[in-house]
Design an enzyme around this catalytic site. Structure first.
Site, PDB file in Angstrom:
ATOM      1  N   LYS A  22      -4.551  19.528  -7.438  1.00 50.99           N
ATOM      2  CA  LYS A  22      -5.155  19.533  -5.978  1.00 50.99           C
ATOM      3  C   LYS A  22      -4.367  21.232  -5.279  1.00 50.99           C
ATOM      4  O   LYS A  22      -3.360  20.897  -4.874  1.00 50.99           O
ATOM      5  CB  LYS A  22      -4.818  18.659  -4.711  1.00 50.99           C
ATOM      6  N   LEU A  71      -2.016   3.458   8.996  1.00 48.71           N
ATOM      7  CA  LEU A  71      -2.768   3.055   9.560  1.00 48.71           C
ATOM      8  C   LEU A  71      -2.852   2.134  11.258  1.00 48.71           C
ATOM      9  O   LEU A  71      -3.340   2.288  11.988  1.00 48.71           O
ATOM     10  CB  LEU A  71      -4.322   2.319   8.742  1.00 48.71           C
ATOM     11  N   VAL A  87       1.241 -14.273   6.837  1.00 47.66           N
ATOM     12  CA  VAL A  87       2.013 -13.981   8.094  1.00 47.66           C
ATOM     13  C   VAL A  87       0.647 -14.777   8.823  1.00 47.66           C
ATOM     14  O   VAL A  87      -0.136 -14.380   8.665  1.00 47.66           O
ATOM     15  CB  VAL A  87       2.859 -12.839   8.483  1.00 47.66           C
ATOM     16  N   GLU A 100      -8.099  17.215   5.454  1.00 49.19           N
ATOM     17  CA  GLU A 100      -6.694  17.531   6.104  1.00 49.19           C
ATOM     18  C   GLU A 100      -5.684  16.956   5.071  1.00 49.19           C
ATOM     19  O   GLU A 100      -4.315  17.423   4.875  1.00 49.19           O
ATOM     20  CB  GLU A 100      -6.708  18.501   6.628  1.00 49.19           C
ATOM     21  N   GLY A 147       1.262  -1.641  -0.172  1.00 54.20           N
ATOM     22  CA  GLY A 147      -0.305  -0.348   0.072  1.00 54.20           C
ATOM     23  C   GLY A 147       0.964   1.255   0.496  1.00 54.20           C
ATOM     24  O   GLY A 147       1.995   1.243   0.084  1.00 54.20           O
TER      25      GLY A 147
END
Length: 508
Positions: A78, A335, A185, A344, A12
């Site tokens: 952006k 995360l 895993v 934001e 990711g």
């Protein structure tokens, strides 16, 4: 024990950002290897798909061509976050809005904040930056003749998270020789001293390293499930704990806003991000104030069509961060480190910040790692707390009273102490650079100015001389003229993206 083998668990955006940061920092070190282990059947969450301007420096440092990045990852530019309906509609009008712009305010020298406070005749962003009108006109932040990563105005990107991870992976493997292992895993083995010894996998047997980076997402396999590092819960300050994410197609001729749209509703807000062929839309809400069925109904109303016709995901959001980010021989990123809702675009921001920090300070052995841990944890805790405050400020400054959600967000008991102190200080004096004394302020003076005065914060007006007022007026007109010039000269957003796809940009 010397640190010679580094293992990143999880791909990711977080995992491959870490791989590139480490790869770049170690590109002349033949004695240290980096491997990334990821399960082939775990999807990328990709919440938000927005970034902040700092990502440009990282991508450039990694040697990634901006033209190829834009082509391969469905990228759009952006320049701002446009906040709609975050204020009371009776006081400020239906569809009231302000821009948190990415260009510096008052670019011609004089700080025009006091000028705005004395008059308040136009939007703060419109007075202090030409980028406000550029955004509203749908213009790009640069021309095709600009070099890569350069532009007429500050900017970041919207992107396809899955394609971005693949681009980062290809770069890390090809340019920095990061080893990519696809394996699940099954078990994590520990040493007698509590450090991670190895990962037992389904198809590669036992894999060991000296230093582990946990990028396993919300699962937090290493930092949480194995090492049991406590979680600092922030749900008493930030209420939005769920999101419904959906992707909606757009037409090839449809205009693409050069900003993220953040529209408030009675129990949270909606992100709306336009890529080249689709919109990523997310309905962020507090489960205390709205149930899932009502959230789906509200999202369908926003889209003007039944959300059930698309594949959508309901995402629970555990709000907070780890008490320690670097513990034993394990670092948490992405995360696994924490999450504070996508307002934001703080997730990628904090991941990029932390990965760059550790790559530039990578310890040579376990003794140096222990010394670094105390400093790193202190820095990252400071950074996370300031982000909590900045996000909370958007809610507690709102004067909406149409629901308990907005009223409760102004309860002093839910406002962090440091934010409360700053807001009291800024009642008498507008923020200045010295109020942000740390190098680890993730959001700085300019970010606070755009949000504070976009939301009409009632700072007292300071007495100014006639000469000063005249200088402000002159500079305000100069910014307005510059805005008009840029609107006329910069291309439409989609037009520039199509030219980049066809011709590319000049490499730096």
């Amino acid at each position: 024990m010397d640190i010679k083998r580094i293992l990143i668990l999880g791909g990711g955006t977080a995992g491959w950002l870490a791989a590139n940061h480490l790869g770049k920092a170690l590109e002349h070190r033949q004695d240290v290897s980096v491997m990334l282990v990821e399960s082939p059947d775990i999807p990328i969450i990709g919440v938000g798909e927005g970034t902040v301007p700092a990502i440009r420096q990282s991508l450039k440092r990694f040697g990634i061509s901006e033209s190829e990045f834009i082509r391969q990852c469905d990228v759009t530019f952006k320049q701002s976050i446009k906040f709609v309906n975050w204020m009371d509609k009776d006081r400020h009008g239906a569809e009231n809005f302000y821009h948190h712009l990415f260009d510096m305010p008052s670019p011609l020298g004089e700080d025009l904040t006091q000028h705005w406070l004395a008059n308040r005749q136009q939007a703060y962003g419109d007075l202090v930056s030409p980028q406000h009108k550029v955004c509203e006109a749908g213009r790009a932040p640069k021309r095709i003749t600009h070099s890569e990563y350069e532009g007429a105005l500050g900017y970041a990107y919207h992107l396809n998270a899955a394609k971005f991870a693949k681009l980062l992976a290809d770069n890390a493997i090809r340019r920095f020789n990061v080893e990519h292992i696809k394996a699940k895993v099954c078990e994590v083995m520990l040493k007698d001293n509590g450090e991670i010894a190895s990962l037992e996998t389904d198809n590669r047997g036992s894999i060991s390293a000296d230093f582990y980076i946990d990028c396993s997402g919300f699962e937090s396999l290493l930092i949480d499930k194995t090492l049991k590092v406590p979680f600092v819960d922030k749900s008493h300050q930030l209420f939005a704990d769920k999101a419904i994410a959906v992707q909606v197609p757009i037409g090839e001729e449809e205009a693409i806003p050069p900003y993220t749209l953040a529209t408030a509703h009675q129990a949270g807000w909606i992100w709306d991000i336009a890529l080249t062929h689709r919109r990523g839309v997310g309905f962020v809400y507090s489960s205390k104030y709205m149930d899932d069925a009502m959230a789906l109904k509200k999202l369908s109303h926003y889209l003007g069509q039944d959300v059930a016709q698309y594949q959508y995901r309901v995402l629970p959001m555990k709000l907070g961060y780890r008490r320690e980010f670097l513990h034993k021989n394990c670092l948490a990123l992405g995360l696994a480190q924490g999450f504070l809702e996508p307002l934001e675009a703080t997730s990628i921001l904090l991941t990029d910040f932390a990965a760059g920090y550790i790559a530039n300070r990578l310890p040579k052995d376990s003794e140096a790692l222990a010394l670094l841990a105390e400093q790193f944890n202190r820095v990252m805790t400071y950074a996370w707390e300031r982000v909590v405050e900045f996000i909370k400020m958007h809610y507690c400054l709102s004067d909406r009273s149409d629901s308990a959600f907005w009223v409760d967000n102004r309860d002093p008991a839910t406002i962090p102490c440091e934010l409360n102190s700053r807001l009291k200080l800024w009642r008498d004096h507008a923020p200045i650079r010295q109020d942000f004394f740390s190098k680890f302020e993730v959001f700085d003076l300019e970010n606070y100015l755009y949000v504070l005065y976009g939301m009409h914060y009632p700072t007292n007006t300071q007495v100014a001389s006639e000469q000063q007022r005249e200088a402000w007026q002159v500079q305000g007109k100069q910014i307005a003229n510059l805005a008009e010039h840029l609107v006329n000269e910069l291309p439409a957003h989609r037009d520039l993206l199509e030219k980049i796809a066809k011709y590319g940009m000049q490499r730096c």
